[in-house]
Scaffold this motif. Structure first.
Motif, short mmCIF file in Angstrom:
data_model
loop_
_atom_site.label_atom_id
_atom_site.label_comp_id
_atom_site.label_asym_id
_atom_site.label_seq_id
_atom_site.Cartn_x
_atom_site.Cartn_y
_atom_site.Cartn_z
N VAL A 1 0.98 4.43 -2.82
CA VAL A 1 0.96 5.69 -2.62
C VAL A 1 1.89 6.40 -3.14
CG1 VAL A 1 0.81 7.60 -0.74
CG2 VAL A 1 -0.64 5.26 -0.41
N LEU A 2 3.16 6.03 -3.05
CA LEU A 2 4.48 6.79 -3.57
C LEU A 2 4.43 6.67 -4.87
CD1 LEU A 2 6.82 5.41 -0.61
CD2 LEU A 2 5.92 7.63 -1.11
N ILE B 1 1.86 7.24 -6.80
CA ILE B 1 1.09 8.20 -7.33
C ILE B 1 1.59 9.73 -7.09
CG2 ILE B 1 -1.02 9.63 -6.60
CD1 ILE B 1 -2.18 6.82 -5.74
N ALA B 2 2.55 9.71 -5.90
CA ALA B 2 3.39 10.98 -5.63
C ALA B 2 4.54 11.10 -7.02
CB ALA B 2 4.16 10.74 -4.40
N PHE C 1 2.53 0.86 -10.05
CA PHE C 1 1.37 1.21 -9.27
C PHE C 1 0.34 -0.16 -9.41
CE2 PHE C 1 -3.21 2.09 -8.71
CZ PHE C 1 -3.16 2.54 -7.46
N VAL D 1 1.08 -1.19 0.32
CA VAL D 1 -0.06 0.14 0.07
C VAL D 1 0.74 1.30 0.08
CG1 VAL D 1 -1.68 1.37 1.45
CG2 VAL D 1 -1.91 -1.18 1.29
N ALA D 2 1.93 1.24 0.85
CA ALA D 2 2.86 2.46 0.70
C ALA D 2 3.46 2.64 -0.37
CB ALA D 2 3.87 2.23 1.99
#
Length: 416
Positions: free
Chosen positions: A315-316, A318-319, A396, A311-312
């Motif tokens: 998220v990264l 997407i960043a 992703f 999950v982390a």
């Protein structure tokens, strides 16, 4: 007594994790280097990864058969021999200045790595009590993380030499430009000559080293017959592990191999500076993540930690798509931290309770590393069409599959 019996073999096996990690982490240096030397598109440059990881698909099952018939030691020695031969082939590849020759040399190296990984991963996992198998494999893989930190730094200093600027190249005649780029391409000869020599010495040591042959215990209900690939495929969690490993390796290769191209674009820094971030940033984050993850597994179940880290990573990703500059660089470095435990954790969960199917199960999971050949060209194609940041949609989606394995796919279903 048993611990002493396994200690030195485990040390030698662990050294292999560093060596194949080192050569793998030279690939992100080779990609921008050969891209410039041969004037390649991003998609064409990504064939460096394809040449490497197609070998895993081709050689994984033969590697399993070799170890099933001749044992782990034979597999390790054969893998090291191919590793050394492929490294030495970089010299004629540089002399002929043919991109396809470089790809062929990388393919042979990767054939050796396939056999090594098919042998060393389960061997490290089985050299001790079953309850600490995941911890032990993650510890050995920590040296893979150490290689991820050192290889880009060393590779950048030797391979990414300061050549003629693009502006000066454009002023040259076609023949002069070709000669200048050919001279730059030849910088790979020395590091691969040294690497091949080291691997050859290690292979000779293994010839004379006494390694205990690990015998997998049969589960209750197993018949005393030879187990086949079909038997291994009956394990649902093994099939899930192969799928998760396919997407994880694809994600890892995308993130590492395109990092220098990504960093030079989003942060507008030189390739040499980007290589520094790859080593001290990406490599160190990967190493710390592996060591910390191994420690955390004493308190958190491996599959739960795998899901959290997935999950982390999503998220990264997407960043990495939406941010720029230093923020974007550190987002990708963060991905390296969180994906560090994924390969060994997926592997150890995948071969859990396989009994006599362990060697074939190991082959199947190693075979799934072909994701590293399939997915980087997809990201390269997206990059050529759009932008390298948009390409991060590929890792992703890969981490989403790993998340599913962590929450449900890892569960062992006992066969009747």
């Amino acid at each position: 007594m048993t611990k002493n019996k396994y200690l030195f073999p485990f040390i030698m096996i662990t050294s292999l994790f560093f060596m194949w990690g080192f050569v793998h982490n030279l690939d992100p240096i080779l990609i921008p280097h050969l891209k410039r030397s041969f004037s390649l598109s991003t998609l064409e440059a990504s064939l460096v990864d394809s040449a490497v990881f197609i070998a895993y698909f081709v050689m994984a099952l033969p590697a399993g058969f070799i170890m099933k018939k001749y044992g782990y030691k034979t597999g390790i020695i054969l893998g090291l021999a191919l590793f050394a031969i492929g490294s030495f082939l970089f010299i004629p590849a540089a002399n002929t200045q043919a991109y396809v020759f470089f790809l062929g040399a990388l393919f042979i190296i990767a054939c050796g790595l396939t056999i090594l990984e098919t042998a060393a991963n389960p061997y490290a996992s089985l050299l001790g009590p079953p309850e600490t198998a995941t911890f032990r494999l993650n510890f050995a893989q920590s040296f893979n993380g150490l290689a991820a930190m050192t290889a880009p730094i060393i590779g950048a200093k030797i391979i990414l030499i300061e050549g003629i600027s693009d502006a000066d190249l454009n002023k040259m005649t076609a023949s002069a430009r070709e000669f200048a780029l050919a001279s730059e391409a030849s910088s790979v000869k020395t590091p691969y000559l040294v690497l091949g020599s080291i691997i050859l010495v290690i292979a000779i040591i293994f010839v004379f080293l006494k390694l205990p042959e690990i015998v997998e215990t049969e589960e209750a209900g197993d018949k005393a017959t030879d187990h086949t690939l079909v038997d291994a495929l009956k394990h649902k969690h093994l099939r899930w592990a192969a799928l998760a490993q396919f997407f994880y390796v694809g994600a890892q290769v995308c993130v590492f191999s395109f990092f220098i191209l990504y960093a030079t674009k989003v942060a507008e820094i030189s390739q040499q500076e980007a290589a520094g971030y790859a080593g001290i940033g990406m490599g160190l984050a990967f190493l710390i993540g592996r060591v910390l993850g191994t420690f955390l597994m004493k308190f958190i179940k491996a599959e739960r930690l795998l899901a959290i880290y997935s999950v982390a990573s999503m998220v990264l990703c997407i960043a990495a798509i939406v941010s720029h500059g230093t923020v974007a660089l550190f987002a990708v470095i963060g991905i390296a931290f969180f994906m560090s435990i994924m390969f060994p954790t997926i592997f150890s969960l995948g071969i859990k309770d396989l009994g006599k199917d362990t060697k074939f199960g190991s082959s199947l999971i190693i075979m799934s590393i072909v994701g590293g050949a399939v997915l980087p060209p997809v990201m390269g194609y997206i990059t050529d069409l759009s932008d390298i940041q948009v390409g991060y949609i590929v890792p992703f989606l890969c981490f989403a599959v790993v998340f599913l394995f962590g929450i449900t796919g890892h569960k062992v279903v006992k066969r009747a």
